[in-house]
Design an enzyme around this catalytic site. Structure first.
Site: not given
Lengths: 239, 731
Positions: B44, B90
Site C-alpha cells: 500500500h 478505500h
C-alpha cells in the site's frame, strides 16, 4: 440597503455571498458567528450547508451562536432574515419560525430539482413571483421533512405563512411531488410579519443562466424591490 | 487460528525483507522499528510489486506541472491556474464498515488535494460491487453511497460524477475508488517536503487515537476467514472543512515549507516520505503528539490512522503565528518534532530514543519481481465465436432488459444522494458522459470522468486497459473537452499469484500504449492489490480518472437529443462485436469472446472531430457508444431528451450484433439538416467515417434494418421506466 451573510463554519455561505455580490451586484458583508452587532444590516442570510457539521441535530449548534442570539431582536425591529436549507433549520431551532425538521421520509439525502408553487407572493422575498406561480428550484437536504402540529398548521395556513409548497410541473400539490414527506408539501414558510423566511430549496443555486436556471434570482431581487418601495413610501415600520 | 509467529511475520514482512532490515541496521530492529518497516514496505505504501510495472506509464506532457511521486498530480489549465487531482482506493475498509470506509476514502483523497495548496472543487467515485440480488451487497452498496454523500456533502465539495460496475467477482470485495479535483494558482502549489534542518514539524487536526492501526498492511492482504480487521477509522468532515480553511490560509500566507496528509500509516509514512523527498532527517517525539486515547504506546501513536490529521513543516520563527491561525479555525495543532540534517528517522518518547533508522532505508523499499504467467482461461475464452449463438426473437424485450441491467441503468438512485451543485460551478452533473464545471472568473470549463470496464480487462487485460483510457478520453470529448491527463486506480488480486501479476502487467501495458497514442500522461494514482476473498480474485479493475479542458464552457454538450427533426450521425467505423458484451452476459449468461478491437490512431481522430464539431457549434448532442451497443446508446439519448428517433441502419450483419454488439471509437451526434454538410466535411477532413442513421422526433425509438424491417419499436416512457427504476427497485 445592505445584505449580510453569516459564515458559519461548515455552511456554504460563499454561494449566497457570490449571488448577492457578483450576480446582483449589491453591497454584502460576511458576518462571523461571534458577531453581536447587526446594526447597519437590512437583510441577513443564513445559508445552506452543514453548520458545525450538523452533528447534534441540523442547525442546533448554530442556533446557539451569538449572532443568532441577536437575530430575534433584528427581526423584531423589522430586519429581513432569509434562511435557506440549513438556515431554515436554524430558524426553526431558534423558534423564529414555528415547527421542526425531521429526516427525509426516505432517510436519504436528496439533491435534485423540484417544482414549487408560490403560495404567498406578498412577502419581501417573493414579490417578484406571481401568486400561484410554479417555479423550479433544486433541493439538497437530508433533513427537510417539515413538521408542525395541526393547530400550528391551521395558523400557518390562516395567516398565509406558507410561502412555498412542493408541487408537480402542473402546479398540483400532490404526495408524489413531495420529496421529503413535509406536512402539506410545505417547502418554505415565513413568520406572521413576513420578514423572516425559511425554505429548504436553494434559490442561490438557480440564479445564473450558465447553471441552466435563473428562477431563484427573483427571490433576491424581490428583497431589493421590496426595500425600494418600502423606503420610497416612507413606511419603515420599526424605525 | 494461527500459531504464534514472530512479530515481523505477523506484521506482513517476508523473511528476506526481515533479513535485509537486520542488515541495514546492523542489528535486530525493536518492535516499533519493525512496525515502521512493515508499514512503509507494505504494498500500500511502497508499491513494491507494482513499481517496476508502473514505470511503463508516460508521465510527461505539455500540461504536466507535477507528475507521480507527490501527494497528487498537477496540470496546467492556463491563466496561471492548475488542476490538482488524484484517485485513491478505500476498498478494504469499505468492505468491513461501508459508511465509514467510503466516507474516510473521500476525506483522505480530499486531503491529498488541499495538501498541494488547492481548494477541492469536485469529487467523483468509481464503484465496483457484486450483484444487487445479494442482500449483503445491497447493505454494502447502500452504506458506501451514504458514506460518500455523508462526507462529501458535509465537506461542501460537489460529487459530480463517477462510474459503477456490478459483477459477482466483487461479491466479497467491493471496490471504492474516490477521486478529488482541486483548483490552485501555479504560484500557490505546495509540495510534501520536510526541507530545512532546524525547521519544526507540526501535527494538526484530529487527536491521534488507536483507530486504523496497520490499516495499510491490512489492505495488503487477502480477505480470509481469519482476517482480523483493524478498527476502521471514523471520519469527521466538519473538522476536515476547518482543516482545509486553516491549511489554505497558512499556505497562502507563505508559512508552509512542506505539508502532507497523515493517510495510510499515519504519522510514520507522512514524516518519512517528507524527509525522503527532501533528503533530510526527521525527529518525532511521540509524547508531544496530541492523543485521544490514554496510555498509547509509541508504536500506536506512530501507526495510528486516525483521520483528519496533517503534518506540516514550518520555520521556527513562524511558530506562534501558525498556532494562532490554527486556533482561529478551531483546529488543534502541536509541534511534535523537527527536521534534522543527519538523514536519520528518529522517534523519541520524551528523552528516550525509541527508534532510529536511516530515512532512505524506510522509503526505498525493496522491489519484488513476481512471476507472471498467462492464465489458462485467456486463450480459451477469447477464442469463442458467436456463430452458434441464437438471435433472440424479441429484440424489443432484449433492449428493455439491457436498459434495466444495473451496469447500464440510470445511476440516479445513487447520485441524488450526493450534493452535486454546491459551489455553483456544476454545468453538467452526474449521469452524463462526463461532468463539466465552469471556472469562475474565466470563460473556460473543466470536464472529468472515471471509467474502466472490468469484463474487458478480464478477457483481454491489455486491450481492456487501452480501452479504459480511450473511453475516458472519449467521454471527455463527448462534452467538448480536450483530455489533459489522468490518474490511475489499479485494483487487482494477489500479485504474488503469477496469473494476477500477468493481468497487472498487461493492463498497465495496454493503458500505457493508449496514453502514448492519445498523448494523455499519467500524473498520479493508487494501487490496491490483494483484492480477493477466499482465494478468488476480483476482475482486473483499472479505474481511469481523467480531466479535460474546455476553452469556452458555453460550448459544451450533453447526450440528450435536443430538438425533433435533427439528424442522427454516427462518427467512427461501426464494426460491432458480441464478444465481452453486456448483451452476451445479461441475455445469454456468457462472458467470453474477443474484446472489441481498438485502433488508437482512429480513436484519436474521432475524438478530435467530435471536439471540433462541438466547439464550432455544429452539433447539438454527442454520446459515446459503449456498453449495450448502438441501440442502448440511442436510447440513452432519447430518454434525457424526452424525444424518440427513427433510425435506418445502413449496416449488414446479424441483428443482435448490430443493435447490442459493442464497439470502440464510435460517437453518436445530432445536428440540424442544414448543418449536415458541414458536419460531414469536418469528419472527412479528420479522416473519420460518418454515417447518417436517421432523425430525431416522435415518442418512439424505431430502429429498422436495411430491409426496412423494424427491429426495435419502443415507447420512450417504457424505456425510461425500466432504465430509471432499475437500481431503485432493489432498495
Amino acid at each position: 440597503m445592505k445584505f449580510g451573510v453569516v459564515f458559519f463554519p461548515g455552511a456554504n455561505a460563499a454561494d449566497c455571498f457570490y449571488v448577492i455580490d457578483q450576480l446582483i451586484g449589491h453591497p454584502v458583508s460576511p458576518i462571523q458567528p461571534e458577531e453581536r452587532e447587526l446594526d447597519g444590516f437590512d437583510c441577513i442570510v443564513l445559508p445552506g450547508g452543514f453548520s458545525y457539521g450538523d452533528y447534534l441535530r441540523a442547525g442546533a449548534l448554530a442556533a446557539a451562536t451569538p449572532v443568532i442570539e441577536q437575530i430575534a431582536d433584528f427581526a423584531e425591529q423589522g430586519g429581513l432574515v432569509l434562511g435557506i436549507g440549513n438556515g431554515f433549520q436554524i430558524l426553526l431551532n431558534t423558534g423564529l419560525l414555528p415547527g421542526a425538521m425531521r429526516k427525509n421520509e426516505s432517510l436519504r439525502f436528496r439533491c435534485h430539482d423540484v417544482f414549487l408553487r408560490v403560495e404567498n407572493s406578498r412577502t419581501p422575498f417573493t414579490n417578484r413571483y406571481h401568486q400561484g406561480e410554479v417555479i423550479k428550484y433544486p433541493i439538497a437536504h437530508g433533513e427537510g421533512n417539515y413538521y408542525i402540529d395541526s393547530e400550528g398548521l391551521a395558523q400557518l395556513e390562516q395567516n398565509g405563512q406558507v410561502v412555498f409548497r412542493y408541487c408537480n410541473e402542473q402546479g398540483e400539490v400532490i404526495p408524489a411531488a413531495n420529496p421529503d414527506g413535509s406536512v402539506r408539501n410545505i417547502a418554505g414558510i415565513c413568520n406572521v410579519k413576513g420578514n423572516v423566511l425559511g425554505l429548504m430549496p436553494h434559490p442561490e443555486r438557480c440564479s445564473e443562466e450558465i447553471l441552466g436556471n435563473t428562477q431563484g434570482l427573483r427571490l433576491f431581487l424581490s428583497v431589493l424591490d421590496w426595500w425600494g418601495i418600502h423606503t420610497q413610501e416612507g413606511v419603515m415600520t420599526d424605525e | 487460528m494461527s500459531e504464534q509467529k514472530p512479530a515481523w511475520m505477523e506484521m506482513g514482512l517476508s523473511s528476506e525483507e526481515y533479513a535485509k532490515i537486520c542488515d541495514i541496521l546492523g542489528r535486530e530492529p525493536n518492535y516499533l522499528e519493525t512496525g515502521l518497516f512493515a508499514v512503509l514496505w507494505s504494498e500500500h505504501c511502497s508499491y513494491k510489486h507494482s513499481r517496476p510495472v508502473l514505470k511503463n506509464f508516460p508521465t510527461e506532457g505539455k500540461y504536466v506541472i507535477q507528475g507521480p511521486g507527490e501527494n497528487a498530480g498537477v496540470v496546467d489549465i492556463g491563466d496561471g491556474q492548475a488542476l490538482v487531482f488524484k484517485v485513491e482506493s478505500h476498498n478494504h475498509p469499505s468492505a468491513v464498515e461501508p459508511y465509514e470506509g467510503a466516507a474516510t476514502g473521500v476525506g483522505g483523497v480530499a486531503r491529498d488535494i488541499f495538501t498541494m495548496g488547492a481548494r477541492p472543487i469536485a469529487a467523483l467515485n468509481s464503484l465496483r460491487f457484486g450483484s444487487l440480488e445479494d442482500p449483503r451487497v445491497r447493505h454494502l452498496f447502500s452504506g458506501v453511497v451514504e458514506g460518500i454523500g455523508g462526507y462529501g456533502n458535509r465537506l461542501g465539495t460537489p460529487v459530480v460524477g463517477g462510474d459503477i460496475f456490478f459483477h459477482p467477482s466483487y461479491q466479497g470485495n467491493p471496490l471504492v475508488n474516490a477521486m478529488c479535483v482541486g483548483l490552485v494558482d501555479h504560484k500557490r502549489i505546495v509540495r510534501g517536503l520536510a526541507a530545512g534542518p532546524g525547521n519544526l514539524v507540526v501535527a494538526a487536526g484530529a487527536k491521534t487515537g488507536r483507530d486504523g492501526i496497520h490499516g495499510c498492511t491490512f489492505a495488503s492482504e487477502e480477505f480470509s476467514e481469519e482476517t482480523e480487521a483493524p478498527d476502521v477509522q471514523r471520519g469527521d468532515p466538519f473538522l476536515e472543512s476547518l482543516l482545509i480553511e486553516a491549511c489554505l490560509e497558512l499556505m497562502e500566507k507563505g508559512y508552509v515549507v512542506g505539508i502532507q496528509d497523515m493517510g495510510a500509516a499515519g504519522l510514520t509514512s507522512s514524516s518519512a516520505e517528507m524527509a525522503g523527498r527532501a533528503g533530510t532527517g526527521i525527529e518525532i517525539d511521540v509524547s508531544l503528539v496530541p492523543q485521544r486515547d490514554e496510555g498509547m504506546t509509541p508504536y500506536e501513536v506512530m501507526l495510528s490512522e486516525s483521520q483528519e490529521r496533517m503534518l506540516l513543516v514550518i520555520e521556527p520563527q513562524h511558530r506562534q503565528v501558525v498556532m494562532d491561525i490554527f486556533a482561529k479555525w478551531g483546529v488543534e495543532a502541536a509541534v511534535v518534532g523537527r527536521v534534522t540534517e543527519d538523514g536519520i528517522y528518529r522517534v523519541l518518547d520524551g528523552e528516550i530514543v525509541v527508534a532510529e533508522i536511516p530515512v532512505k532505508a524506510l522509503t526505498d523499499s525493496p522491489v519484488r519481481y513476481p512471476e507472471q504467467r498467462e492464465p489458462e482461461y485467456y486463450q480459451r475464452l477469447r477464442n469463442w465465436k458467436p456463430d452458434d449463438l441464437p438471435v433472440p426473437e424479441d429484440l424489443n424485450s432484449v433492449l428493455l432488459k439491457l436498459l434495466s441491467s444495473p451496469n447500464i441503468a440510470s445511476k440516479e438512485w445513487v447520485y441524488i444522494q450526493y450534493d452535486h451543485q454546491v459551489m455553483l460551478n456544476t454545468i453538467v452533473g452526474p449521469g452524463a458522459d462526463a461532468a463539466v464545471l465552469r471556472i469562475k472568473g474565466t470563460k473556460k470549463g473543466i470536464a472529468m470522468t472515471t471509467d474502466g470496464n472490468p469484463r474487458y480487462c478480464y478477457l483481454d487485460p491489455s486491450r481492456g486497459g487501452a480501452i479504459a483510457v480511450a473511453e475516458a478520453a472519449r467521454n471527455l470529448s463527448c462534452v467538448g473537452a480536450e483530455p489533459l491527463a489522468l490518474t490511475d486506480g489499479l485494483n487487482f488480486g494477489n500479485p504474488e499469484k503469477p496469473e494476477i501479476f500477468w493481468q497487472i502487467k498487461q493492463v498497465v501495458e495496454g493503458m500505457s500504449e493508449a496514453c502514448r497514442s492519445l498523448e494523455i500522461p499519467v500524473v498520479s494514482g493508487n494501487v490496491s492489490l490483494y483484492n480477493e476473498t477466499k482465494g478468488e480474485a476480483i476482475y482486473p479493475s483499472p479505474v481511469v480518472g481523467m480531466v479535460g479542458l474546455l476553452p469556452d464552457v458555453k460550448r459544451c454538450t450533453t447526450s440528450a437529443f435536443k430538438d425533433s427533426g435533427d439528424l442522427v450521425v454516427l462518427l467512427g467505423k461501426f464494426h460491432p462485436q458480441l464478444g465481452a458484451s453486456e448483451y452476451l452476459a445479461v441475455i445469454h449468461g456468457l462472458e467470453q469472446g474477443e474484446v472489441p478491437e481498438i485502433d488508437l490512431a482512429e480513436e484519436k481522430q474521432v475524438q478530435l472531430c467530435c471536439r471540433e464539431l462541438i466547439r464550432e457549434g455544429k452539433i447539438k448532442s454527442a454520446h459515446d457508444c459503449a456498453e449495450g451497443g448502438l441501440a442502448v446508446a440511442i436510447a440513452e439519448c432519447c430518454i434525457p431528451g424526452q424525444r424518440g428517433a427513427t433510425i435506418n441502419l445502413p449496416f449488414a450483419g446479424r441483428e443482435d450484433a448490430l443493435l447490442f454488439g459493442e464497439v470502440q471509437s464510435c460517437i453518436l451526434v445530432t445536428c440540424t439538416p442544414r448543418e449536415l454538410d458541414s458536419v460531414l466535411k469536418t469528419a472527412e477532413k479528420a479522416g473519420v467515417t460518418a454515417a447518417v442513421l436517421g432523425e430525431t422526433g416522435g415518442r418512439h425509438l424505431i430502429i429498422r434494418d436495411r430491409a426496412e424491417r423494424a427491429l426495435i419499436n419502443q415507447h420512450i416512457e417504457e424505456m425510461e421506466k425500466v432504465w430509471r427504476g432499475s437500481i431503485a427497485s432493489y432498495f
